[in-house]
Design a protein around this motif. Structure first.
Motif, PDB file in Angstrom:
ATOM      1  N   ASP A 181       0.871  -1.463   0.001  1.00  0.00           N
ATOM      2  CA  ASP A 181      -0.005   0.025   0.135  1.00  0.00           C
ATOM      3  C   ASP A 181       0.997   1.187  -0.024  1.00  0.00           C
ATOM      4  O   ASP A 181       1.080   1.771   1.181  1.00  0.00           O
ATOM      5  CB  ASP A 181      -0.811   0.015   1.281  1.00  0.00           C
TER       6      ASP A 181
ATOM      7  N   THR B 250       2.163   5.026  -2.581  1.00  0.00           N
ATOM      8  CA  THR B 250       2.098   5.493  -3.689  1.00  0.00           C
ATOM      9  C   THR B 250       3.432   6.388  -3.800  1.00  0.00           C
ATOM     10  O   THR B 250       4.190   6.359  -2.859  1.00  0.00           O
ATOM     11  CB  THR B 250       0.834   6.849  -3.607  1.00  0.00           C
ATOM     12  N   ALA B 251       3.496   7.167  -5.063  1.00  0.00           N
ATOM     13  CA  ALA B 251       4.859   8.038  -5.181  1.00  0.00           C
ATOM     14  C   ALA B 251       4.869   9.433  -4.180  1.00  0.00           C
ATOM     15  O   ALA B 251       5.859   9.860  -3.824  1.00  0.00           O
ATOM     16  CB  ALA B 251       4.778   8.554  -6.375  1.00  0.00           C
ATOM     17  N   ASP B 252       3.635   9.289  -3.329  1.00  0.00           N
ATOM     18  CA  ASP B 252       3.697  10.800  -2.522  1.00  0.00           C
ATOM     19  C   ASP B 252       4.068  10.145  -1.244  1.00  0.00           C
ATOM     20  O   ASP B 252       4.242  10.896  -0.171  1.00  0.00           O
ATOM     21  CB  ASP B 252       2.454  11.202  -2.648  1.00  0.00           C
ATOM     22  N   HIS B 253       3.863   8.682  -0.942  1.00  0.00           N
ATOM     23  CA  HIS B 253       4.674   8.463   0.488  1.00  0.00           C
ATOM     24  C   HIS B 253       5.979   8.739   0.732  1.00  0.00           C
ATOM     25  O   HIS B 253       6.661   9.098  -0.121  1.00  0.00           O
ATOM     26  CB  HIS B 253       4.332   6.789   0.475  1.00  0.00           C
TER      27      HIS B 253
ATOM     28  N   LEU C 230       6.020   0.718  -7.796  1.00  0.00           N
ATOM     29  CA  LEU C 230       6.194   2.120  -8.556  1.00  0.00           C
ATOM     30  C   LEU C 230       7.286   2.138  -9.393  1.00  0.00           C
ATOM     31  O   LEU C 230       7.233   2.917 -10.563  1.00  0.00           O
ATOM     32  CB  LEU C 230       6.454   3.138  -7.316  1.00  0.00           C
TER      33      LEU C 230
ATOM     34  N   GLN D 262       5.905   1.596 -12.762  1.00  0.00           N
ATOM     35  CA  GLN D 262       5.049   2.675 -13.144  1.00  0.00           C
ATOM     36  C   GLN D 262       5.931   3.689 -13.669  1.00  0.00           C
ATOM     37  O   GLN D 262       5.295   4.803 -14.155  1.00  0.00           O
ATOM     38  CB  GLN D 262       4.252   3.170 -12.058  1.00  0.00           C
TER      39      GLN D 262
END
Length: 578
Positions: free
Chosen positions: A429, A431-434, A461, A464
């Motif tokens: 779980d 994202t690139a913002d974590h 990621l 991606q």
């Protein structure tokens, strides 16, 4: 050369000159090795601390280079004495060489204090050997000069120039993304390190060799010479010749390592796009030399000194071999001389300004003019906030600009194995913002503060196309690494620093311009978490590790042992000879 000592005043004369039974033993054992009185009488005995070993690829050439040093010593009228010292291979030694930096420093200090030597040539280069040897030499107090191993030649793979570390991380992510075959990966392994010498990016090895030169502890230009270049052989012999004169001149590290010398080193560190490890080592060296240097000195320099060395990983194209051809460190220092204390003394007996006078830049894309930097501020930034009240560091010149101001949720790992197990899961779980967080990796928690700070991008990621994200830890990072990595969080989590209270999902705010790093958690909630926190079990119950964890200082204090700093007790005297 102005002689300040007579032969009778040489330190080694305590061992060899007296007409007593103990000195008889010293002389007879020297003769047992095939030497005659003509080899040592009236001659300075020069120790050569050689960190060569079969497990040290960066120093492979030291086995022969020591003979070049000896040749120079003999030419100048000295008597060489090679003393093998602990070798700290960044490649092979586990769990981390940082665990043993202070052990080599102690090794160097005691080798010099206990043997009949008048001066020393320090042979190092791989990351921790430079600061460790200098730390020991400062405390021993004898005339000393540093011989840097020099960087290896450029790497190559399918016509592409490869840089140590930096391209390893880059192509590893490409392999994880399925874009590089197993066969290609073997070719990368074979092509990235193709000569003896240290990493040829501006990693910790190149940084600390440059720091040794800037501090005034090497011959001018010595730190930039590639290990495989014939200039390196000539430099080695010249180093041997110079140390003999330094003994007669009584030119010791304390006379060279002034407060201004350390400010110069910090300035040059910023300009070359230095490794983050420079902060820890320079603070430790300064305190050994009795100089008050801390994080605030780095912060002041970072605001005014631009990065002008276009060397990976801060730069985008060139390597240390290119830096040498462009004029090397003297050329770079000449570009920023307005920021330097040029009257600082060096091992040449001349000032830094005299050493760099007339230095030219031959490629102004490699060594940029101050008006055309690759990064307008210094390579490092010191951050503080409720996550790092004693400070932490980021290398903004080597990360994506969009992360210089960022807020995102934390994804916390309590140890490296847990992170490694999770990072390649497709169902992670994240994202690139974590903000990826690793704790319990500091000086005591690691133990030894390993280079774990460049946490890998989660595999989902990577697929991606994500190649950078904010990562945070109380660990260090290889100087060859790049990315938005926040390091050296102090105090470390293992001893109860605020990082120990962070939880997955907490929002973290980073603002490099304001130099802040905070977790957006109320003081009341942090107090509740503090009350529930439990101290981890000790890492060691015996041996060197036991001593390490009881005496190591935090990153913002240089990670020296408390009992080795200059302020700890009276200086150690000369050994008794009876």
């Amino acid at each position: 050369m102005t002689k300040k000592k007579t032969p009778a005043e040489l330190r080694s004369a305590r061992w060899f000159a007296p007409d007593d039974l103990r000195a008889f033993g010293h002389r007879s054992r020297a003769m047992q090795m095939g030497y005659a009185p003509e080899d040592w009488v009236g001659r300075p005995v020069i120790a050569i601390l050689n960190t060569w070993s079969d497990a040290q690829p960066c120093h492979m050439h030291f086995k022969s280079r020591v003979e070049d040093v000896k040749r120079g010593i003999l030419q100048a009228g000295g008597f060489p004495m090679e003393l093998p010292a602990l070798s700290l291979s960044e490649s092979f030694l586990k769990p981390t060489t940082m665990l043993y930096r202070n052990l080599l420093a102690m090794d160097a200090e005691e080798l010099l204090r206990g043997h009949p030597v008048d001066g020393v040539v320090l042979m190092g280069g791989c990351d921790k050997t430079t600061p460790a040897l200098l730390l020991g030499a400062i405390s021993a107090g004898l005339p000393a000069i540093y011989l840097p191993a020099g960087p290896m030649l450029r790497g190559n793979w399918k016509g592409k120039v490869l840089g140590s570390g930096s391209d390893a991380w880059k192509y590893w992510d490409e392999r994880r993304a399925g874009k590089i075959s197993d066969s290609d990966w073997v070719d990368v392994e074979a092509g990235i390190a193709r000569s003896y010498g240290t990493c040829m990016t501006m990693g910790t090895a190149a940084t600390m060799m440059a720091m040794a030169e800037t501090l005034g502890m090497t011959l001018p230009g010595a730190s930039s010479i590639p290990a495989a270049d014939a200039n390196h052989i000539r430099m080695a012999s010249e180093t041997g010749r110079r140390i003999v004169d330094m003994v007669w001149e009584d030119l010791t590290p304390r006379k060279i390592l002034s407060h201004d010398a350390f400010l110069n080193a910090i300035t040059v560190a910023m300009a070359v796009g230095c490794s983050t490890n420079a902060i820890i080592h320079l603070i430790a060296l300064a305190r050994r030399a009795g100089q008050d240097i801390g994080l605030d000195d780095f912060e002041r320099a970072s605001r005014k000194v631009p990065v002008i060395a276009n060397i990976r990983p801060s730069g985008d194209k060139y390597l240390m071999e290119d830096f040498f051809y462009a004029g090397g460190l003297p050329a770079l220092m000449a570009q920023i001389c307005g920021h330097l204390h040029v009257d600082a003394l060096t091992v040449t007996g001349k000032t830094l300004g005299e050493n760099i006078e007339g230095a030219e830049t031959y490629n102004d894309d490699v060594i940029r003019p101050v008006k055309n930097p690759i990064y307008a501020e210094g390579a490092l930034a010191v951050l503080r906030g409720n996550l790092a009240p004693d400070g932490c560091v980021i290398k903004p010149s080597a990360c994506e600009p969009r992360f210089l101001k960022h807020t995102g949720p934390a994804l916390v790992f309590d140890d490296y194995p847990a992170m490694k197990e999770a990072i390649d899961r497709d169902d992670l779980d994240v994202t690139a913002d974590h903000v990826l967080v690793l704790r319990n990796a500091g000086p005591q928690g690691g133990p030894g503060m390993p280079e774990w700070g460049m946490l890998p991008i989660p595999k989902k990621l990577v697929k991606q196309g994500v190649r950078d994200m904010v990562r945070l830890s109380d660990a260090r990072m290889s100087g060859t690494s790049y990315g938005a990595c926040i390091l050296h969080v102090s105090p470390e989590s293992y001893i109860g620093g605020p990082l120990a209270l962070l939880r997955t999902g907490d929002m973290i705010s980073l603002d490099v311009d304001k130099r802040t790093l905070d977790m957006n958690v109320s003081d009341e909630e942090l107090a509740r978490r503090r009350a529930a926190w439990k101290k981890p079990e000790p890492r060691y119950e015996r041996g060197y590790g036991w001593m390490f964890t009881r005496h190591i200082k935090q990153a913002n204090d240089g990670c020296d042992f408390d009992f080795l700093e200059t302020s700890f007790g009276a200086p150690v005297g000369e050994p008794s000879i009876y």
